[in-house]
Write an enzyme that holds these catalytic residues in place. Sequence first.
Site, PDB file in Angstrom:
ATOM      1  CG  ASP A  67     135.873  11.084 -45.819  1.00  0.00           C
ATOM      2  OD1 ASP A  67     136.581  10.076 -46.009  1.00  0.00           O
ATOM      3  OD2 ASP A  67     135.620  11.526 -44.688  1.00  0.00           O
ATOM      4  CG  ASP A 119     121.336  11.321 -54.777  1.00  0.00           C
ATOM      5  OD1 ASP A 119     121.975  11.999 -55.588  1.00  0.00           O
ATOM      6  OD2 ASP A 119     120.152  11.562 -54.513  1.00  0.00           O
ATOM      7  CE1 TYR A 147     133.952  15.768 -43.887  1.00  0.00           C
ATOM      8  CE2 TYR A 147     136.109  14.895 -44.409  1.00  0.00           C
ATOM      9  CZ  TYR A 147     134.768  14.691 -44.142  1.00  0.00           C
ATOM     10  OH  TYR A 147     134.255  13.424 -44.120  1.00  0.00           O
ATOM     11  CE  LYS A 201     121.049  15.698 -53.250  1.00  0.00           C
ATOM     12  NZ  LYS A 201     120.414  14.529 -53.892  1.00  0.00           N
TER      13      LYS A 201
END
Length: 745
Positions: free
Chosen positions: A232, A208, A128, A175
């Site tokens: 987000d 995930d 972002y 991640k």
Amino acid sequence: MSKHKKHIITLLPGDGIGPEITNAMKRVVEATGVLIEWEEHLAGKAAMDKGGDPLPQEVMDSILRNKIALKGPLTTEVGKGFRSVNVQLRKTLNLYANLRPTKSVPSPNTRYMGLDIVVVRENTESLYAGIENEISPGVVQASKIITRDASIRIAKFAFEYARKHKRKKITAIHKANIMKLADGLFLACCREVAEKFPEVQYNEMIVDNCCMQLVMNPNQFDMLLLENLYGDIVSDLCAGLVGGLGVVPGANIGTEASVFEAVHGSAPDIAGKGIANPTAMIFSTALMLEHIGEKAAATKMVNAIYRVLGEGKTVTPDLKGLVAAYELKKKGLNAVVLEQGRVGGVIGSMRVGQEHVDVGPITVRVESQDFLDLIEELNLRPLYANDSLARLVFLGGTLKLIPRSISELVQSDILSLVGKLRILKEPFISKTNVELTLADFATQRFGAEVCEHLLNPLTLGTFGTEPSNLSAKYAMSFLWKLEQEYGSVIRGLKKQSSFTQPKKELNKLLSFENGLNSLVEALSQRVHIMSFEAKQIRVRSFLEIINSKGEVVIAKKVLLANPLPQAARLIERHFPELAMRFSSVSYSPLVQVMLVSSQIASFPKAFGVLVPTKENRKILGVIFNSRLFPSRFQNGVCTVFFGGKHGDNLIQQTDEELIHILRSEMVTLLNYYGKDDTFGIKRWKHAIPVYGLGYEHVLSEVEEVEAKQKKFYFVGNWREGISVSASIVSAKRVVTKMAQVMDAD
């Protein structure tokens, strides 16, 4: 903070439904008494249409001057148009921390209840950061920026928030298995900060997997710490668990200013129709008020929302509560089960060695068609017990067969000849005119031997106490009713045996392939359950149920399924006499030891063994689980019950002391020497209510309270029988009464 202090706050009503929900919010704030001077400015599409700039400088100046801003939803066009005003505000004002408390409201239309997750999202970088380049036609590159300074800063914010608000655990989401440098740096910073807050648990989870776990078991999370993009996505996922973005607040915290916001969209399609829901805007305002020191007003606002959303019935815990909530739902009434921890009361399971063994009741005696109908509705397949197995009693140092027919009684040595002949006098003994203890009733009608050798071990194994402590009328009401109706128990039994035989499934013993906890799980999947420990109930035109944190659940009616000591504490302010009655009811303490051992295969082929008081043992009885349900277990399994007059002392014993007692008594009881055994132990301080003399006063006062005030209702194994089947029938009866009152309201 004093309500007379005036706060100057920048207000951005927003686009679409923004002005409508902002006006509703202002009326709510005004009602709290907090003095606020709103500096209103346009931003987003409304500002763009008016002056060609979606974020005018005057907006930035106002926010920097006042340090606090509240904004409604701002329109951001997808794939075209001006850049997101939300992102510009965060970057320009350095609003580095996005805070999203996600909490279940009393009765939203959602699958999950009782959630309380705080999402902390880094707000200024990652993808972002807005760094994108077109490398060549058809090829675009976006840069993910992660810095040590920003990562340390957001981690400190999260841990300081946890410390201030007494949160227990933070889970960092990443991640790093793929983005080893970027997400690896983020994790390294989180770990560094975590070491300075030892009182807060810290763990990590791949993003995930986190999303999957949030859907499968969201209650495992307390606080989530994420970089920008993951935050987000995951924060919206969390919102979906409790009803959507329309019921969660949002805050963006910076060093120079903070902006609070309704995080849902501007919904231009319903703007001006008067149907927009201002809940998220009001929640966000409450979050802002707490931030500026107006916590009392913030609490009032939140509780006001709960009163509006909480229309319905609230049910407290235990199996009866689950059944009641399920029955209310079937009648089209909204019910929420309030429970802190696991549901189901005494019914549960425990892994002992390689076996899953029942905790609490082991079987259900099918006493009514209602129970069969319930398990059919829940798609539960019954597993019937081998009910033909012999019942044994340990008497005079040996195991004796408990007779189950007249012929067995004649041949049995459990009674002397005098004891057997004494039974024959029963039809000629006058009917009882006063309430008697179960011991006196049995002795009067059948003689002392029947009471000592048969009834005593039966009541110890059923109620955990001796028959002298129980009322014949309420503890074994079927015997009392036979005597009262026919003048004799034996004559009554003969009369009833001549009636039409009941459905073949009735009176059978059953469980399920995975134990009785399957019933709890099936009901839990069909009702709303909120993690909430009720500490107080306040009566207004509605009911306010309050926990130790001061949080409130609103209901029209409450159905208490607690053990009586807990119910007494909840109602003592409103019904002191009933609370005193509840407190006067004693409970039998029990210790349940689940035993898995190969030696159980050598035990008698029987249902189990009961031990009367005269044998002076601490063991009340043993049930041979693997004999009853051989298909459920691969190993020998039995359950040993301790209690009676030794119960209060035994629940204080350590596991090692209990196992020593078990082994020493089981040697003479069942020739058990404790080879290759595995144990599970459960203690019950309030296991089984004692239906003593004068119990009718408890029951009649409950009926009177329910009939008069029509807000409080009660179910439990203290009311119409301690068995699972009886409790279910009782719950359905009370629900029917509640539904009739609701129809009349």
